[in-house]
Design a protein around this motif. Structure first.
Motif, PDB file in Angstrom:
ATOM      1  N   UNK A  26      20.205 106.219  10.425  1.00  0.00           N
ATOM      2  CA  UNK A  26      19.971 106.141  11.867  1.00  0.00           C
ATOM      3  C   UNK A  26      18.499 106.240  12.232  1.00  0.00           C
ATOM      4  N   UNK A  27      17.685 106.535  11.260  1.00  0.00           N
ATOM      5  CA  UNK A  27      16.244 106.583  11.477  1.00  0.00           C
ATOM      6  C   UNK A  27      15.605 105.448  10.679  1.00  0.00           C
ATOM      7  N   UNK A  28      14.422 105.022  11.046  1.00  0.00           N
ATOM      8  CA  UNK A  28      13.764 103.953  10.287  1.00  0.00           C
ATOM      9  C   UNK A  28      13.579 104.334   8.820  1.00  0.00           C
ATOM     10  N   UNK A  29      13.717 103.348   7.971  1.00  0.00           N
ATOM     11  CA  UNK A  29      13.555 103.541   6.530  1.00  0.00           C
ATOM     12  C   UNK A  29      12.355 102.726   6.062  1.00  0.00           C
ATOM     13  N   UNK A  30      11.476 103.375   5.324  1.00  0.00           N
ATOM     14  CA  UNK A  30      10.278 102.737   4.788  1.00  0.00           C
ATOM     15  C   UNK A  30      10.371 102.684   3.274  1.00  0.00           C
ATOM     16  N   UNK A  31      10.079 101.526   2.704  1.00  0.00           N
ATOM     17  CA  UNK A  31       9.975 101.377   1.255  1.00  0.00           C
ATOM     18  C   UNK A  31       8.487 101.287   0.908  1.00  0.00           C
ATOM     19  N   UNK A  71      16.564  96.059   2.326  1.00  0.00           N
ATOM     20  CA  UNK A  71      17.463  96.782   3.244  1.00  0.00           C
ATOM     21  C   UNK A  71      16.690  97.767   4.110  1.00  0.00           C
ATOM     22  N   UNK A  72      15.508  98.162   3.654  1.00  0.00           N
ATOM     23  CA  UNK A  72      14.667  99.075   4.440  1.00  0.00           C
ATOM     24  C   UNK A  72      14.115  98.325   5.651  1.00  0.00           C
ATOM     25  N   UNK A  73      13.665  99.082   6.630  1.00  0.00           N
ATOM     26  CA  UNK A  73      13.126  98.478   7.849  1.00  0.00           C
ATOM     27  C   UNK A  73      11.695  97.991   7.674  1.00  0.00           C
ATOM     28  N   UNK A 109       8.584  86.343 -10.323  1.00  0.00           N
ATOM     29  CA  UNK A 109       8.035  87.432  -9.518  1.00  0.00           C
ATOM     30  C   UNK A 109       6.773  86.925  -8.830  1.00  0.00           C
ATOM     31  N   UNK A 110       6.534  87.418  -7.626  1.00  0.00           N
ATOM     32  CA  UNK A 110       5.357  87.016  -6.857  1.00  0.00           C
ATOM     33  C   UNK A 110       4.494  88.239  -6.583  1.00  0.00           C
ATOM     34  N   UNK A 111       3.259  88.010  -6.193  1.00  0.00           N
ATOM     35  CA  UNK A 111       2.338  89.108  -5.890  1.00  0.00           C
ATOM     36  C   UNK A 111       2.651  89.701  -4.527  1.00  0.00           C
ATOM     37  N   UNK A 112       2.204  90.915  -4.318  1.00  0.00           N
ATOM     38  CA  UNK A 112       2.328  91.545  -3.011  1.00  0.00           C
ATOM     39  C   UNK A 112       1.597  90.757  -1.946  1.00  0.00           C
ATOM     40  N   UNK A 113       0.450  90.210  -2.307  1.00  0.00           N
ATOM     41  CA  UNK A 113      -0.335  89.435  -1.339  1.00  0.00           C
ATOM     42  C   UNK A 113       0.451  88.214  -0.864  1.00  0.00           C
ATOM     43  N   UNK A 114       1.079  87.495  -1.790  1.00  0.00           N
ATOM     44  CA  UNK A 114       1.869  86.326  -1.402  1.00  0.00           C
ATOM     45  C   UNK A 114       3.112  86.762  -0.621  1.00  0.00           C
ATOM     46  N   UNK A 119       7.743  88.944   3.476  1.00  0.00           N
ATOM     47  CA  UNK A 119       8.607  89.901   2.790  1.00  0.00           C
ATOM     48  C   UNK A 119       8.052  91.325   2.828  1.00  0.00           C
ATOM     49  N   UNK A 120       6.755  91.450   2.996  1.00  0.00           N
ATOM     50  CA  UNK A 120       6.082  92.745   3.062  1.00  0.00           C
ATOM     51  C   UNK A 120       5.574  92.948   4.484  1.00  0.00           C
ATOM     52  N   UNK A 121       5.756  94.166   5.003  1.00  0.00           N
ATOM     53  CA  UNK A 121       5.321  94.484   6.365  1.00  0.00           C
ATOM     54  C   UNK A 121       3.807  94.578   6.447  1.00  0.00           C
ATOM     55  N   UNK A 122       3.227  95.353   5.538  1.00  0.00           N
ATOM     56  CA  UNK A 122       1.767  95.520   5.502  1.00  0.00           C
ATOM     57  C   UNK A 122       1.330  95.786   4.071  1.00  0.00           C
ATOM     58  N   UNK A 123       0.118  95.357   3.769  1.00  0.00           N
ATOM     59  CA  UNK A 123      -0.522  95.655   2.485  1.00  0.00           C
ATOM     60  C   UNK A 123      -1.545  96.746   2.691  1.00  0.00           C
ATOM     61  N   UNK A 124      -1.762  97.535   1.649  1.00  0.00           N
ATOM     62  CA  UNK A 124      -2.797  98.551   1.709  1.00  0.00           C
ATOM     63  C   UNK A 124      -3.456  98.701   0.345  1.00  0.00           C
TER      64      UNK A 124
END
Length: 190
Positions: free
Chosen positions: A33-38, A54-56, A102-107, A113-118
Motif C-alpha cells: 500500500x506504500x510506494x516500493x522502490x527497487x 513490479x516496484x513503483x 542484457x542491457x546497460x542501466x543507461x540504455x 525501464x529505469x526511473x532515474x540513474x545515479x
C-alpha cells in the motif's frame, strides 16, 4: 535472477506450484500500500528484473546490466514481457524478450525501464527518494498507487496464467533442463 541450481530441480509435475510461488512474490510487491522502490546495482536479470518491474520506482547505476534472458535458458519470456509493456513499446520489448540480451542501466533509462540513474551509492540515493515519498500525504499516495494496481491487475493475472501454460510446454520439451544442465556443468568445469 532465478537461482539455476533451484530451477534445475523443477519438473513438469511441480512447475505450476513453483511458478505460483513466483507469482505470489511479484503480487506481494504489487500489493504494497506504500510506494516500493527497487535499488538496482550489478546484474538484474530474469526474476530479479521482473520483481523490479513490479516496484513503483527503479533507481540504478548507469553501469548495471539488466534484462529478460529467459529464452537463453530455454524458457518462454511471458510475465517479464507483459511487465515491460507498461514501460516500453512492442519493438523494444520483442528485442529484449526474444534475444534475451542484457542491457546497460543507461540504455534502460533511455527507454523508460529505469526511473532515474545515479552515480551515487544506489541504496543511499533510493533511501533519500523514499524519504521524499514518506513526506507526502499517505492517503493520497496509497489511493494513487492502488489505482495503478487496479489498471494493470487483469493483464498481470493473464500473463501469469499464460506463463504457467508456456513454461509447462517448455519443460515438457526438455529445453530448460538441457540448457541449465549445460550451463551448470560448464560452471563446475571452470
Amino acid at each position: 535472477g532465478q537461482d539455476l541450481d533451484e530451477a534445475q530441480k523443477v519438473s513438469v509435475e511441480n512447475l505450476e506450484s513453483w511458478l505460483t510461488m513466483q507469482r505470489n512474490m511479484y503480487q506481494a510487491v504489487r500489493d504494497l500500500n506504500m510506494p516500493c522502490i527497487a535499488a538496482l546495482n550489478g546484474v538484474t536479470a530474469g526474476a530479479g528484473f521482473q520483481i523490479s518491474l513490479c516496484a513503483d520506482f527503479r533507481y540504478a547505476s548507469p553501469s548495471i546490466r539488466l534484462g529478460q534472458p529467459e529464452v537463453k535458458a530455454g524458457l518462454a519470456s511471458i510475465v517479464g514481457s507483459y511487465l515491460m509493456t507498461q514501460f516500453v513499446g512492442t519493438t523494444v520489448n520483442k528485442r529484449l524478450s526474444m534475444y534475451g540480451d542484457l542491457i546497460s542501466g543507461a540504455y534502460a533509462y533511455e527507454i523508460g525501464l529505469i526511473t532515474e540513474l545515479t552515480d551515487e551509492n544506489v541504496l543511499s540515493y533510493s533511501m533519500n527518494k523514499a524519504k521524499q515519498l514518506a513526506a507526502l500525504a499517505p492517503t493520497a499516495l496509497r489511493l494513487t498507487k492502488q489505482q495503478f494496481r487496479v489498471l494493470t491487475q487483469p493483464g498481470f493475472d493473464l500473463a501469469c496464467e499464460a506463463g504457467i501454460h508456456a513454461q509447462k510446454q517448455c519443460y515438457a520439451a526438455g529445453e530448460p533442463q538441457h540448457v541449465m544442465n549445460e550451463f551448470l556443468n560448464a560452471r563446475k568445469n571452470r
